[in-house]
Write a protein that holds these residues in place. Structure first.
Motif, PDB file in Angstrom:
ATOM      1  N   TYR A  15       0.788  -1.220   0.000  1.00  0.00           N
ATOM      2  CA  TYR A  15       0.000   0.000   0.000  1.00  0.00           C
ATOM      3  C   TYR A  15       0.828   1.282   0.000  1.00  0.00           C
ATOM      4  O   TYR A  15       0.271   2.375   0.076  1.00  0.00           O
ATOM      5  CB  TYR A  15      -0.907   0.013   1.236  1.00  0.00           C
ATOM      6  N   SER A  16       2.149   1.204  -0.069  1.00  0.00           N
ATOM      7  CA  SER A  16       2.950   2.423   0.062  1.00  0.00           C
ATOM      8  C   SER A  16       2.647   3.426  -1.049  1.00  0.00           C
ATOM      9  O   SER A  16       2.690   4.638  -0.835  1.00  0.00           O
ATOM     10  CB  SER A  16       4.438   2.096   0.093  1.00  0.00           C
ATOM     11  N   SER A  17       2.336   2.922  -2.243  1.00  0.00           N
ATOM     12  CA  SER A  17       1.893   3.779  -3.346  1.00  0.00           C
ATOM     13  C   SER A  17       0.716   3.077  -4.014  1.00  0.00           C
ATOM     14  O   SER A  17       0.898   2.148  -4.793  1.00  0.00           O
ATOM     15  CB  SER A  17       3.020   4.031  -4.349  1.00  0.00           C
ATOM     16  N   MET A  18      -0.479   3.519  -3.690  1.00  0.00           N
ATOM     17  CA  MET A  18      -1.660   2.787  -4.141  1.00  0.00           C
ATOM     18  C   MET A  18      -1.822   2.802  -5.663  1.00  0.00           C
ATOM     19  O   MET A  18      -2.298   1.841  -6.254  1.00  0.00           O
ATOM     20  CB  MET A  18      -2.898   3.349  -3.452  1.00  0.00           C
ATOM     21  N   ARG A  19      -1.433   3.878  -6.298  1.00  0.00           N
ATOM     22  CA  ARG A  19      -1.573   3.915  -7.758  1.00  0.00           C
ATOM     23  C   ARG A  19      -0.620   2.949  -8.447  1.00  0.00           C
ATOM     24  O   ARG A  19      -0.904   2.490  -9.564  1.00  0.00           O
ATOM     25  CB  ARG A  19      -1.376   5.348  -8.263  1.00  0.00           C
ATOM     26  N   SER A  20       0.493   2.619  -7.802  1.00  0.00           N
ATOM     27  CA  SER A  20       1.392   1.604  -8.363  1.00  0.00           C
ATOM     28  C   SER A  20       0.704   0.241  -8.416  1.00  0.00           C
ATOM     29  O   SER A  20       0.959  -0.555  -9.330  1.00  0.00           O
ATOM     30  CB  SER A  20       2.669   1.509  -7.529  1.00  0.00           C
ATOM     31  N   ARG A  21      -0.161  -0.042  -7.446  1.00  0.00           N
ATOM     32  CA  ARG A  21      -0.893  -1.308  -7.448  1.00  0.00           C
ATOM     33  C   ARG A  21      -1.752  -1.412  -8.704  1.00  0.00           C
ATOM     34  O   ARG A  21      -1.872  -2.471  -9.314  1.00  0.00           O
ATOM     35  CB  ARG A  21      -1.772  -1.424  -6.202  1.00  0.00           C
ATOM     36  N   VAL A  22      -2.348  -0.308  -9.099  1.00  0.00           N
ATOM     37  CA  VAL A  22      -3.209  -0.300 -10.287  1.00  0.00           C
ATOM     38  C   VAL A  22      -2.385  -0.530 -11.553  1.00  0.00           C
ATOM     39  O   VAL A  22      -2.722  -1.387 -12.384  1.00  0.00           O
ATOM     40  CB  VAL A  22      -3.977   1.030 -10.400  1.00  0.00           C
ATOM     41  N   SER A  23      -1.306   0.231 -11.707  1.00  0.00           N
ATOM     42  CA  SER A  23      -0.534   0.146 -12.946  1.00  0.00           C
ATOM     43  C   SER A  23       0.115  -1.222 -13.113  1.00  0.00           C
ATOM     44  O   SER A  23       0.136  -1.779 -14.227  1.00  0.00           O
ATOM     45  CB  SER A  23       0.526   1.249 -12.991  1.00  0.00           C
ATOM     46  N   MET A  24       0.617  -1.819 -12.026  1.00  0.00           N
ATOM     47  CA  MET A  24       1.240  -3.131 -12.138  1.00  0.00           C
ATOM     48  C   MET A  24       0.219  -4.201 -12.474  1.00  0.00           C
ATOM     49  O   MET A  24       0.490  -5.107 -13.279  1.00  0.00           O
ATOM     50  CB  MET A  24       1.988  -3.461 -10.849  1.00  0.00           C
ATOM     51  N   TYR A  25      -0.961  -4.114 -11.897  1.00  0.00           N
ATOM     52  CA  TYR A  25      -2.020  -5.075 -12.227  1.00  0.00           C
ATOM     53  C   TYR A  25      -2.377  -4.987 -13.717  1.00  0.00           C
ATOM     54  O   TYR A  25      -2.489  -6.005 -14.405  1.00  0.00           O
ATOM     55  CB  TYR A  25      -3.238  -4.804 -11.356  1.00  0.00           C
ATOM     56  N   LYS A  26      -2.539  -3.784 -14.214  1.00  0.00           N
ATOM     57  CA  LYS A  26      -2.911  -3.624 -15.622  1.00  0.00           C
ATOM     58  C   LYS A  26      -1.815  -4.140 -16.555  1.00  0.00           C
ATOM     59  O   LYS A  26      -2.104  -4.745 -17.596  1.00  0.00           O
ATOM     60  CB  LYS A  26      -3.226  -2.160 -15.908  1.00  0.00           C
ATOM     61  N   LYS A  27      -0.564  -3.910 -16.173  1.00  0.00           N
ATOM     62  CA  LYS A  27       0.542  -4.416 -16.994  1.00  0.00           C
ATOM     63  C   LYS A  27       0.549  -5.942 -17.015  1.00  0.00           C
ATOM     64  O   LYS A  27       0.774  -6.558 -18.071  1.00  0.00           O
ATOM     65  CB  LYS A  27       1.865  -3.875 -16.469  1.00  0.00           C
TER      66      LYS A  27
END
Length: 219
Positions: free
Chosen positions: A70-82
């Motif tokens: 959870y340290s950077s929540m938007r990173s969770r989104v981008s990695m999932y999409k990739k």
């Protein structure tokens, strides 16, 4: 079943432990974006670049789990999409010590830890983390990419949007909308709908700030 873990931090190592201890999956590799690779192995497991992962571990043979905290929540989104773009199947991890009622709809790449209770008629999207001893009451909808910390409660008929963060022991009463990218502080009590990109803290929770530009970041 062979599993690739996309990520290399503490949460990635934790998920390897859970998958290998409590499921039929065997972690065959970690993968990281090439600029973040600093070692050929993590705890004895090989590391390959995300850009080339399918050359070594094709999606016809392996599944992939995106394990980022959870340290950077938007990173969770981008990695999932990739990861989705590479056509890997992405499993859920549901602890055998969680109670998830039959008929609950769930997407992929979710984590539901021990002691969680998910009541009937709940819908959970994809790429969510629901930590131990949380309660998701009946008829709740949880969107995608959210983090629900240990001991949290979401009351019936509530809606948790996309990419939200609920802190330890937070409570959302019934019939509440927690809008996209909302943060609810630890031990807070949410009694009214939140605004998108808002930080909400207290009992009852009050909006104290916005994070439109940077998103939710937890130090």
């Amino acid at each position: 079943m062979e599993l690739i873990i996309y990520g290399g931090g503490d949460f990635s190592r934790l998920m390897r432990r859970y998958f290998e201890s409590y499921s039929d999956y065997k972690v065959v590799s970690y993968c990281l974006d090439s600029e973040y690779i600093s070692s050929a192995f993590i705890d004895g497991v090989p590391v390959v670049s995300f850009e080339e992962v399918e050359k070594y571990y094709p999606p016809e043979r392996c599944e992939m789990f995106v394990a980022v905290g959870y340290s950077s929540m938007r990173s969770r989104v981008s990695m999932y999409k990739k990861a989705k773009s590479k056509m890997y199947k992405m499993p859920n991890y549901i602890s055998s010590r969680a109670v998830v009622e039959s008929g609950v709809f769930m997407g992929d790449n979710n984590v539901i830890f021990q002691g969680v209770q998910v009541e009937p008629f709940v819908i959970i999207g994809s790429n969510n983390i629901i930590w131990s001893s949380s309660v998701i009451c009946h008829d709740v909808v949880v969107g995608d990419h959210s983090f629900i910390a240990a001991g949290s409660t979401v009351g019936g008929f509530s809606f948790i949007g996309n990419n939200c963060f609920l802190g330890f022991n937070s409570t959302i009463i019934q019939n509440i909308t927690v809008a996209d990218e909302s943060l609810v502080g630890a031990c807070s009590l949410v009694t009214s709908n939140t605004n998108s990109f808002s930080r909400n803290i207290g009992v009852p929770a009050k909006e104290v700030a916005l994070h439109v530009e940077e998103g939710i970041k937890i130090k």
